[in-house]
Enzyme design. Sequence first.
Site, short mmCIF file in Angstrom:
data_model
loop_
_atom_site.label_atom_id
_atom_site.label_comp_id
_atom_site.label_asym_id
_atom_site.label_seq_id
_atom_site.Cartn_x
_atom_site.Cartn_y
_atom_site.Cartn_z
N GLY A 13 59.03 -20.43 11.02
CA GLY A 13 59.90 -19.52 10.26
C GLY A 13 59.45 -18.08 10.42
N VAL A 25 47.78 -6.84 17.55
CA VAL A 25 47.17 -7.65 18.62
C VAL A 25 47.27 -6.89 19.94
CG1 VAL A 25 47.51 -9.74 20.02
CG2 VAL A 25 47.59 -9.89 17.52
N ARG A 74 61.58 -23.33 16.92
CA ARG A 74 60.87 -24.59 16.71
C ARG A 74 61.05 -25.36 18.00
NH1 ARG A 74 62.43 -23.46 11.15
NH2 ARG A 74 60.42 -23.18 10.13
N ASP A 105 51.48 -23.73 9.24
CA ASP A 105 50.64 -24.88 9.54
C ASP A 105 51.08 -25.64 10.80
OD1 ASP A 105 48.91 -24.47 7.48
OD2 ASP A 105 49.76 -25.99 6.15
N THR A 127 54.06 -16.54 6.94
CA THR A 127 55.08 -17.34 6.24
C THR A 127 55.35 -16.72 4.88
OG1 THR A 127 55.33 -19.36 4.92
CG2 THR A 127 53.19 -19.01 5.87
N ILE A 128 56.62 -16.67 4.49
CA ILE A 128 56.95 -16.04 3.21
C ILE A 128 56.56 -16.91 2.01
CG2 ILE A 128 58.86 -14.68 4.18
CD1 ILE A 128 60.70 -16.67 2.51
N ASP A 129 56.33 -18.21 2.25
CA ASP A 129 56.07 -19.13 1.13
C ASP A 129 54.64 -19.07 0.60
OD1 ASP A 129 58.63 -20.02 1.40
OD2 ASP A 129 58.12 -21.85 2.49
N ASP A 131 52.25 -20.70 1.75
CA ASP A 131 51.80 -22.09 1.67
C ASP A 131 50.77 -22.44 2.75
OD1 ASP A 131 53.60 -21.81 3.71
OD2 ASP A 131 54.68 -23.68 3.32
N ARG A 156 70.19 -10.01 -13.07
CA ARG A 156 69.94 -9.80 -14.50
C ARG A 156 70.95 -8.80 -15.10
NH1 ARG A 156 66.07 -9.48 -18.67
NH2 ARG A 156 64.37 -10.41 -17.51
N ARG A 164 74.96 -14.10 -20.20
CA ARG A 164 74.93 -15.35 -19.44
C ARG A 164 73.51 -15.81 -19.17
NH1 ARG A 164 79.19 -13.51 -14.98
NH2 ARG A 164 81.09 -14.24 -15.97
N ARG A 173 59.72 -24.89 -0.43
CA ARG A 173 60.06 -26.31 -0.47
C ARG A 173 58.93 -27.11 -1.12
NH1 ARG A 173 62.30 -27.21 5.26
NH2 ARG A 173 63.78 -25.55 4.85
N LYS A 217 70.00 -13.01 -25.67
CA LYS A 217 71.37 -13.44 -25.35
C LYS A 217 71.58 -13.75 -23.87
CE LYS A 217 74.04 -11.53 -29.11
NZ LYS A 217 72.93 -11.08 -29.98
N ARG A 246 75.39 -19.52 -14.63
CA ARG A 246 75.76 -19.41 -13.22
C ARG A 246 74.55 -19.73 -12.36
NH1 ARG A 246 80.18 -18.70 -15.02
NH2 ARG A 246 81.71 -17.07 -14.56
P1 ADP Z 1 55.45 -23.41 10.76
O1 ADP Z 1 54.53 -22.95 11.83
O2 ADP Z 1 56.09 -22.27 10.04
O3 ADP Z 1 54.80 -24.43 9.87
P2 ADP Z 1 56.93 -25.55 12.14
O4 ADP Z 1 56.31 -26.64 11.33
O5 ADP Z 1 58.37 -25.63 12.44
O6 ADP Z 1 56.70 -24.11 11.47
O7 ADP Z 1 56.11 -25.47 13.51
C1 ADP Z 1 56.44 -24.55 14.51
C2 ADP Z 1 56.24 -25.19 15.87
O8 ADP Z 1 54.88 -25.59 16.03
C3 ADP Z 1 57.03 -26.47 16.09
O9 ADP Z 1 58.33 -26.25 16.55
C4 ADP Z 1 56.23 -27.18 17.15
O10 ADP Z 1 56.51 -26.70 18.44
C5 ADP Z 1 54.81 -26.80 16.77
N1 ADP Z 1 54.25 -27.87 15.94
C6 ADP Z 1 54.57 -28.19 14.67
N2 ADP Z 1 53.90 -29.27 14.23
C7 ADP Z 1 53.12 -29.66 15.25
C8 ADP Z 1 52.18 -30.71 15.44
N3 ADP Z 1 51.92 -31.60 14.47
N4 ADP Z 1 51.56 -30.80 16.64
C9 ADP Z 1 51.82 -29.90 17.61
N5 ADP Z 1 52.70 -28.89 17.51
C10 ADP Z 1 53.34 -28.75 16.36
#
Ligand code: ADP
Length: 322
Positions: A13, A25, A74, A105, A127-129, A131, A156, A164, A173, A217, A246
């Site tokens: 993402g 970099v 992806r 991750d 990542t914006i989350d 996480d 608001r 409301r 997620r 309110k 809403r």
């Molecule tokens: P994020 O990096 O934001 O977690 P994704 O989970 O979609 O996003 O992963 C991005 C890309 O990294 C995937 O499209 C894939 O090419 C690679 N990738 C994800 N998971 C794995 C994994 N378990 N092993 C190897 N490559 C991975």
Amino acid sequence: MAIKRIAVLTSGGDAPGMNAAVRAVTRTALGRGVEVYGVRHGYNGLLTGDIEEMNLRSVSDIIHRGGTALYTARSMEFKTPEGVKKAADKCREMGIDGLVVIGGDGSFRGAQDLTRAGIPCIGLPGTIDNDINCCEQTIGYDTALNTCMEMVDKLRDTAQSHDRCSVIEVMGRHAGYLALNVGIAVGATSILVPEVPFDFERDVIARMKKTSATGKKHFIIIVAEGIGGVVELAKRIEEETGVESRATILGHVQRGGSPTVRDRVLASRMGNRAVELLLAGKSNRVVTIQSDRITDYDIEQALAMKKPFDLDLYRTAHEISI
Ligand code: ADP
């Protein structure tokens, strides 16, 4: 082996600040006499050869832009052993001695596979989350927080004008960091996140009724994406409280926008460190920030770490929104 040429890509993402990281970099490497290649569309670019040499000016005029100028994707093919081998072969063919991967991750797992296939990789958390467990703050998170806050402030205004209740889904997620912090910043009556079990009657309806009795309110209820169902929640709220309600799903607008100062500085520091690590012969590391210090972890160790949800902050949020 001395590093002579590195590459950089953005994966998964997109997040505001990724451009600032790519810039850092590129400029750090070039400044230290190392050639830099930009890989487009994440790991896909390594498979298709969508790779271009960067110069100092290739990264001009991007520090303030959201999204990623290198594009992201992806890649299913890259996840296979054949895909990893193909990507590693491409790097060897092009003389790429190291790779910086900006993503989440999933992208780090890919970086780990590529390191094992002989291409030293360094991951940067984008990542914006927020996480990523080894990291207190990811690139893009601060911008997303501010974007969400501004949008909820606008909701608001209209909720207040009509007495409301506004039930708003924000991204996350599996992680409620965005929801929790935005919820505090906008004074939400209730915040629902995946990390904390909730009881709808007690944590939403009863809270609304209690504040209603003291003259409130209009109401803001913040719901993390992982909980979902905001349309149904709004309906239930209206039925049970009589307050017109809403639902709004903020959606992808949360990903965009010019990165905040904090994200630009964080991305610049992390991008700089990624190159330093590669030049020091390090690989399979994730760059992180802890107590405002840039540091790094082994990817495997980083992926196994846990980041406890800030239950005290969650408690604070609800204690003061009465
Ligand atoms: P994020 O990096 O934001 O977690 P994704 O989970 O979609 O996003 O992963 C991005 C890309 O990294 C995937 O499209 C894939 O090419 C690679 N990738 C994800 N998971 C794995 C994994 N378990 N092993 C190897 N490559 C991975």
